[in-house]
Design an enzyme around this catalytic site. Structure first.
Site, PDB file in Angstrom:
ATOM      1  N   SER A 179      41.255 -14.255 -27.035  1.00 21.43           N
ATOM      2  CA  SER A 179      41.369 -15.277 -28.068  1.00 21.43           C
ATOM      3  C   SER A 179      42.599 -14.983 -28.908  1.00 21.43           C
ATOM      4  O   SER A 179      43.078 -13.842 -28.953  1.00 21.43           O
ATOM      5  CB  SER A 179      40.118 -15.258 -28.952  1.00 21.43           C
ATOM      6  OG  SER A 179      40.277 -16.067 -30.107  1.00 21.43           O
ATOM      7  N   TYR A 233      33.760 -10.836 -34.070  1.00 23.14           N
ATOM      8  CA  TYR A 233      34.415 -11.551 -32.968  1.00 23.14           C
ATOM      9  C   TYR A 233      35.818 -11.018 -32.732  1.00 23.14           C
ATOM     10  O   TYR A 233      36.204 -10.684 -31.609  1.00 23.14           O
ATOM     11  CB  TYR A 233      34.454 -13.043 -33.312  1.00 23.14           C
ATOM     12  CG  TYR A 233      35.139 -13.927 -32.303  1.00 23.14           C
ATOM     13  CD1 TYR A 233      34.440 -14.475 -31.239  1.00 23.14           C
ATOM     14  CD2 TYR A 233      36.500 -14.240 -32.430  1.00 23.14           C
ATOM     15  CE1 TYR A 233      35.068 -15.300 -30.317  1.00 23.14           C
ATOM     16  CE2 TYR A 233      37.130 -15.056 -31.519  1.00 23.14           C
ATOM     17  CZ  TYR A 233      36.409 -15.589 -30.462  1.00 23.14           C
ATOM     18  OH  TYR A 233      37.046 -16.401 -29.549  1.00 23.14           O
TER      19      TYR A 233
END
Length: 334
Positions: free
Chosen positions: A153, A166
Site C-alpha cells: 500500500s 495497517y
C-alpha cells in the site's frame, strides 16, 4: 513489458485472500486476464467464506470452472498455509504464480489501538505474505521459475495518521518483497511489490473503526469511494496481474500513490510533518476504555446517520456488492 512464457501448458496460480475485496476478482477481471496469459484460474485461500469464494470463482472462470478451487485458510497460521500449498500442488500441480492480497483495515487514533489490533494487522499483512511466499518459494527456486506478488500500500511507504497497525504491517510487507526481489535476481523467480492507493472495493464497510467511530467513518469511507481519491478495483486488477507476470519489481497503481512516493522520497521529513498536521485535523479519541473497541464500517455508518456521507459513498456501496463485502461471515479485506 516482458512477455510471460509459462513453463507448463496449464500452470497453477494461487491467491491468498480471495473471497472478498480486491481478491474476489470481479467478473471479467483477473481470472480472464490469467487465462489469456496461459494460467489456470487461481486456487483461492481465505480465512472465511471458502464456499462463497468457490461459487464466485466458478461463475467467473467459465470454461475453466472445473479447475477453480477455494480453500479456507488463515494466512497468519503458518502450518495451515503450508498445508494449503501442499494440497494445491498435490491436486493441481506446482504453483507458478502466487499473489498475496489478504488484508485488514483498522481506522482510529493510535491511543485507541491495542496489542491485539497490531497482532491482527501483522498476522494478516506481514506474516501472511511471509507464510505464503516461503511456502511456494522452495519449489520455484528448484524449478528455476516463478512469479510472486504482494499487495502492499502507499501506507507501506508513507505512514498516514489513524492507520498505524495497517501501516506498520504494510511497511514490513514492502521491505519483505523488495528485499526478496533483490535476493532472487538471476534465479528465474521474481517478486513484485504492488503499491496501490485507495481502491474502490467496498472494504470500508468491513473496516474496523475505533475511537470516535462515526467521525472516523465520515472521513475514511468517502475517501475510499470517490473517483478522484480511489481507483476502480477491476482496472487495478489488470495492472497487478500484468506487472506480476512481467516480473516487475514494483507496480504503483494510483496517481496519488505515485505522487506520495515521489514527494516522500524527496522530502521525507516534510512528509512526516504534513502527516502530523493532517492527524490534528482528524477526530480525537474519546475518553474511556470503550474507545478501543472496534465496530465495522456498516455499524459506524448507522451510528453516523449522515445523508451526505451516504451520497458520497455511493460508488463504494456498489463496489461492496461487486466485491462480495456483504456475504455471510464477512471479514475485513483489502
Amino acid at each position: 513489458m516482458r512477455r510471460w512464457h509459462p513453463p507448463h501448458p496449464r500452470p497453477v496460480s494461487l491467491v491468498a485472500g480471495g473471497s472478498r475485496g480486491l481478491g474476489s476478482w470481479s467478473p471479467g477481471a483477473r481470472p480472464a486476464r490469467l487465462r489469456r496469459r496461459g494460467l489456470r484460474p487461481p486456487p483461492r485461500g481465505d480465512r472465511r467464506g471458502a464456499e462463497i469464494a468457490e461459487s464466485r470463482a466458478r461463475e467467473e472462470a467459465g470454461d475453466d470452472a472445473g479447475r477453480v478451487v477455494a480453500f479456507e485458510c488463515d494466512v497468519a497460521d503458518r502450518e495451515a498455509v503450508q498445508a494449503w500449498v501442499a494440497q494445491v500442488e498435490s491436486d493441481l500441480g506446482p504453483v507458478e504464480v502466487a499473489i498475496h492480497v489478504a488484508g485488514i483495515i483498522q481506522v482510529g487514533p493510535a491511543e485507541t489501538m491495542t496489542f491485539h489490533h497490531f497482532d491482527q494487522a501483522l498476522g494478516t499483512m506481514l506474516m501472511g505474505p511471509l507464510n505464503t511466499l516461503w511456502s511456494v518459494l522452495p519449489g520455484m527456486r528448484e524449478r528455476g521459475h516463478g512469479r510472486l506478488g504482494v499487495v502492499s500500500s502507499i501506507g507501506g511507504v508513507v505512514a498516514p495518521p489513524h492507520l498505524l497497525p495497517y501501516s506498520t504491517a504494510k511497511f514490513g510487507a514492502t521491505g519483505l518483497t523488495q528485499g526478496l526481489a533483490s535476493e532472487l535476481a538471476g534465479t528465474g523467480v521474481t517478486a513484485t511489490t504492488i503499491v496501490p492507493g485507495l481502491m474502490r472495493t467496498g472494504s470500508h464497510e468491513n473496516a474496523q473503526f475505533t475511537g470516535d467511530r462515526a467521525a472516523e467513518y465520515a472521513w475514511f469511507a468517502p475517501a475510499a469511494s470517490l473517483p478522484l481519491l480511489s481507483m476502480d478495483a477491476e482496472r487495478a486488477a489488470h495492472r497487478m496481474v500484468d506487472g506480476v507476470l512481467a516480473g516487475r519489481p514494483m507496480v504503483v497503481l494510483t496517481p496519488l500513490a505515485t505522487i506520495g512516493m515521489r514527494v516522500h522520497g524527496l522530502m521525507p521529513a516534510t512528509t512526516v510533518r504534513v502527516m502530523g498536521l493532517t492527524s490534528r485535523l482528524l477526530p480525537s479519541a474519546p475518553a474511556g476504555r470503550d474507545a478501543a473497541r472496534p465496530v465495522t464500517g456498516r455499524t459506524a455508518a448507522q451510528q453516523l446517520g449522515s445523508d451526505v456521507v451516504s451520497r458520497l459513498t455511493t460508488l463504494g456501496r456498489r463496489a461492496a456488492e461487486r466485491f462480495n463485502q456483504r456475504g455471510p461471515g464477512s471479514a475485513p479485506t483489502a
